[in-house]
Design a protein around this motif. Sequence first.
Motif, PDB file in Angstrom:
ATOM      1  N   UNK A 165      -5.255 -10.440  25.656  1.00 54.16           N
ATOM      2  CA  UNK A 165      -5.569 -10.806  25.012  1.00 54.16           C
ATOM      3  C   UNK A 165      -5.270 -11.534  23.252  1.00 54.16           C
ATOM      4  N   UNK A 166      -3.872 -11.847  23.460  1.00 51.05           N
ATOM      5  CA  UNK A 166      -3.132 -13.118  22.517  1.00 51.05           C
ATOM      6  C   UNK A 166      -3.388 -13.875  22.454  1.00 51.05           C
ATOM      7  N   UNK A 167      -3.968 -14.703  21.148  1.00 53.47           N
ATOM      8  CA  UNK A 167      -4.332 -15.886  21.249  1.00 53.47           C
ATOM      9  C   UNK A 167      -3.008 -16.636  21.012  1.00 53.47           C
ATOM     10  N   UNK A 168      -3.148 -17.883  21.935  1.00 52.35           N
ATOM     11  CA  UNK A 168      -2.902 -18.704  21.961  1.00 52.35           C
ATOM     12  C   UNK A 168      -3.215 -20.472  21.967  1.00 52.35           C
ATOM     13  N   UNK A 169      -2.287 -20.898  20.976  1.00 54.42           N
ATOM     14  CA  UNK A 169      -2.868 -23.059  21.061  1.00 54.42           C
ATOM     15  C   UNK A 169      -1.387 -23.280  21.409  1.00 54.42           C
ATOM     16  N   UNK A 170      -1.801 -24.044  22.465  1.00 52.46           N
ATOM     17  CA  UNK A 170      -1.084 -24.777  23.303  1.00 52.46           C
ATOM     18  C   UNK A 170      -1.592 -26.061  23.643  1.00 52.46           C
ATOM     19  N   UNK A 209     -10.186 -31.263  20.767  1.00 54.16           N
ATOM     20  CA  UNK A 209      -8.987 -31.091  20.504  1.00 54.16           C
ATOM     21  C   UNK A 209      -8.284 -31.985  20.731  1.00 54.16           C
ATOM     22  N   UNK A 210      -8.196 -32.794  21.036  1.00 61.89           N
ATOM     23  CA  UNK A 210      -7.178 -34.114  20.730  1.00 61.89           C
ATOM     24  C   UNK A 210      -6.459 -34.223  19.474  1.00 61.89           C
ATOM     25  N   UNK A 211      -5.221 -34.124  19.399  1.00 64.97           N
ATOM     26  CA  UNK A 211      -3.956 -34.013  18.702  1.00 64.97           C
ATOM     27  C   UNK A 211      -4.208 -35.616  17.377  1.00 64.97           C
ATOM     28  N   UNK A 212      -4.099 -34.774  16.187  1.00 62.71           N
ATOM     29  CA  UNK A 212      -5.039 -35.913  15.230  1.00 62.71           C
ATOM     30  C   UNK A 212      -3.053 -35.697  14.507  1.00 62.71           C
ATOM     31  N   UNK A 213      -2.711 -35.101  14.842  1.00 65.70           N
ATOM     32  CA  UNK A 213      -1.234 -34.361  14.750  1.00 65.70           C
ATOM     33  C   UNK A 213      -0.282 -34.581  14.428  1.00 65.70           C
ATOM     34  N   UNK A 214       0.284 -35.014  15.621  1.00 64.06           N
ATOM     35  CA  UNK A 214       1.262 -34.314  16.320  1.00 64.06           C
ATOM     36  C   UNK A 214       2.413 -34.547  16.233  1.00 64.06           C
ATOM     37  N   UNK A 215       3.044 -34.144  14.501  1.00 65.92           N
ATOM     38  CA  UNK A 215       4.597 -34.047  14.033  1.00 65.92           C
ATOM     39  C   UNK A 215       4.513 -32.711  13.526  1.00 65.92           C
ATOM     40  N   UNK A 216       3.275 -31.726  13.524  1.00 65.34           N
ATOM     41  CA  UNK A 216       2.947 -30.460  13.286  1.00 65.34           C
ATOM     42  C   UNK A 216       3.551 -29.662  13.758  1.00 65.34           C
ATOM     43  N   UNK A 217       3.191 -29.250  15.280  1.00 64.16           N
ATOM     44  CA  UNK A 217       3.738 -28.333  15.911  1.00 64.16           C
ATOM     45  C   UNK A 217       5.316 -28.692  15.987  1.00 64.16           C
ATOM     46  N   UNK A 218       5.945 -27.485  16.265  1.00 65.93           N
ATOM     47  CA  UNK A 218       7.092 -27.158  16.207  1.00 65.93           C
ATOM     48  C   UNK A 218       7.360 -26.980  17.770  1.00 65.93           C
ATOM     49  N   UNK A 219       7.370 -28.121  19.460  1.00 68.86           N
ATOM     50  CA  UNK A 219       6.832 -27.518  20.254  1.00 68.86           C
ATOM     51  C   UNK A 219       5.710 -26.904  20.547  1.00 68.86           C
ATOM     52  N   UNK A 220       5.907 -26.983  21.817  1.00 67.44           N
ATOM     53  CA  UNK A 220       4.090 -27.351  22.211  1.00 67.44           C
ATOM     54  C   UNK A 220       2.836 -26.004  22.481  1.00 67.44           C
ATOM     55  N   UNK A 221       4.266 -24.743  22.087  1.00 70.20           N
ATOM     56  CA  UNK A 221       3.364 -23.946  22.279  1.00 70.20           C
ATOM     57  C   UNK A 221       3.150 -22.839  20.664  1.00 70.20           C
ATOM     58  N   UNK A 222       2.195 -22.366  20.815  1.00 73.04           N
ATOM     59  CA  UNK A 222       1.344 -21.807  19.360  1.00 73.04           C
ATOM     60  C   UNK A 222       1.145 -19.608  19.931  1.00 73.04           C
ATOM     61  N   UNK A 223       2.207 -19.150  19.631  1.00 72.27           N
ATOM     62  CA  UNK A 223       1.499 -17.669  20.225  1.00 72.27           C
ATOM     63  C   UNK A 223       1.829 -16.765  19.199  1.00 72.27           C
ATOM     64  N   UNK A 224       0.063 -15.784  19.360  1.00 78.53           N
ATOM     65  CA  UNK A 224      -0.267 -14.927  18.365  1.00 78.53           C
ATOM     66  C   UNK A 224      -0.237 -13.737  18.517  1.00 78.53           C
ATOM     67  N   UNK A 225       0.292 -12.574  18.931  1.00 83.28           N
ATOM     68  CA  UNK A 225       0.132 -11.141  18.729  1.00 83.28           C
ATOM     69  C   UNK A 225       0.356  -9.962  17.942  1.00 83.28           C
ATOM     70  N   UNK A 226      -1.043  -9.632  17.900  1.00 85.91           N
ATOM     71  CA  UNK A 226      -0.935  -8.337  16.347  1.00 85.91           C
ATOM     72  C   UNK A 226      -0.140  -6.828  17.298  1.00 85.91           C
TER      73      UNK A 226
END
Length: 359
Positions: free
Chosen positions: A341-346, A68-85
């Motif tokens: 039950x949405x999947x979140x990347x934070x 889980x340790x960040x290896x590519x710090x510049x990829x994410x825009x912001x610090x949270x990605x949420x997915x909704x079906x």
Amino acid sequence: MLGTILLLLALAKPSCPSPAGAGSRRAEALKRLLEVFGMEDPPAPPAHFKQPPQYMVDLFNTVANADGVTKNPDILEGNTVRSFLDKTHSEKMRFLFILSSVAKNEKILTAELHLFRLWPRVTDGPKRHHFCQVTIYQVLRSDVDAPGEKKLLAARLIPLQGSGWEVFAITQAVRDWTEDERSNQGLLVTVQGMDGSPLDPPPLQFVSSMDHHDSKKPMLVLFTDDGRRGASLPMADFPGGLSRLRSTRSLDRLQPCQKHPLSVDFEEIGWSGWIISPRGYNAYHCKGSCPFPLGENMRPTNHATVQSIINALKLSEGVSSPCCVPDKLYSINLLYFDDDENVVLKQYDDMVAGSCGCH
């Protein structure tokens, strides 16, 4: 810092504890640990086994290593990605995404509609079309056929040959919905000829919510930032915690300042039901002495060097030697199910001690 909180959690298990006292300390420690992760309560695990969207798994693996340790710090825009079906459960090209889990303090950066395009139907006769126009509308009222009841969000010409994901930007619509939840009437997708003429049946089809595997169902991906930077918390609220910590650290005074392992096991904490990845990670922690004279290998600050000299020469009363602390910290990423039950990347800052020094 997480390492300190987990160390306190471990120290909160004395050799002969009273059940009530140990339970209270553990509950308090777990509560503070949740605060580090920006939560009041841990999300409930999904009622049934759920496979996270492959897009979210791939994004996690691109951003972070297996721990889980960040290896590519510049990829994410912001610090949270949420997915909704999609919640319409319909075969029609109407989609509805429930965004109630988005916190009010989250800044909406980018929102994307992900639709999986199927291979075109086999049709008789000459193929007159090589492209078709796909248009995404924000639905303003339930009667989408009435004039002015939908707003154009995106339009694109898409070749009929091939299959795979198509991504459309719908950021403004999501901003509208998060500002006024009642305005969320969903999205409408239309497929037309290059000149805007209707195609019946349309030669291009997207996967709906009613068919195919979950991994190909319509999905809204939302990139946000909750403004959290760093996760340090005071420790004064732990009864007896600091005295235990000091007595433990006193044993380390004979060893020079250096980094030591500190395993964080989410299953041991009781969080494995809702955390997808990682199962745990090494937070590391710093311990050891900072004796005079401080060598370069101890990575001292100028202030620490002066403090060690004052301490060694006894030039001032009450001045202690410098402390062994992290001087480089890395962020970690969690992929997890939220309460809906949405999947979140934070991404969480300052969670892993990268190196130690005398400060």
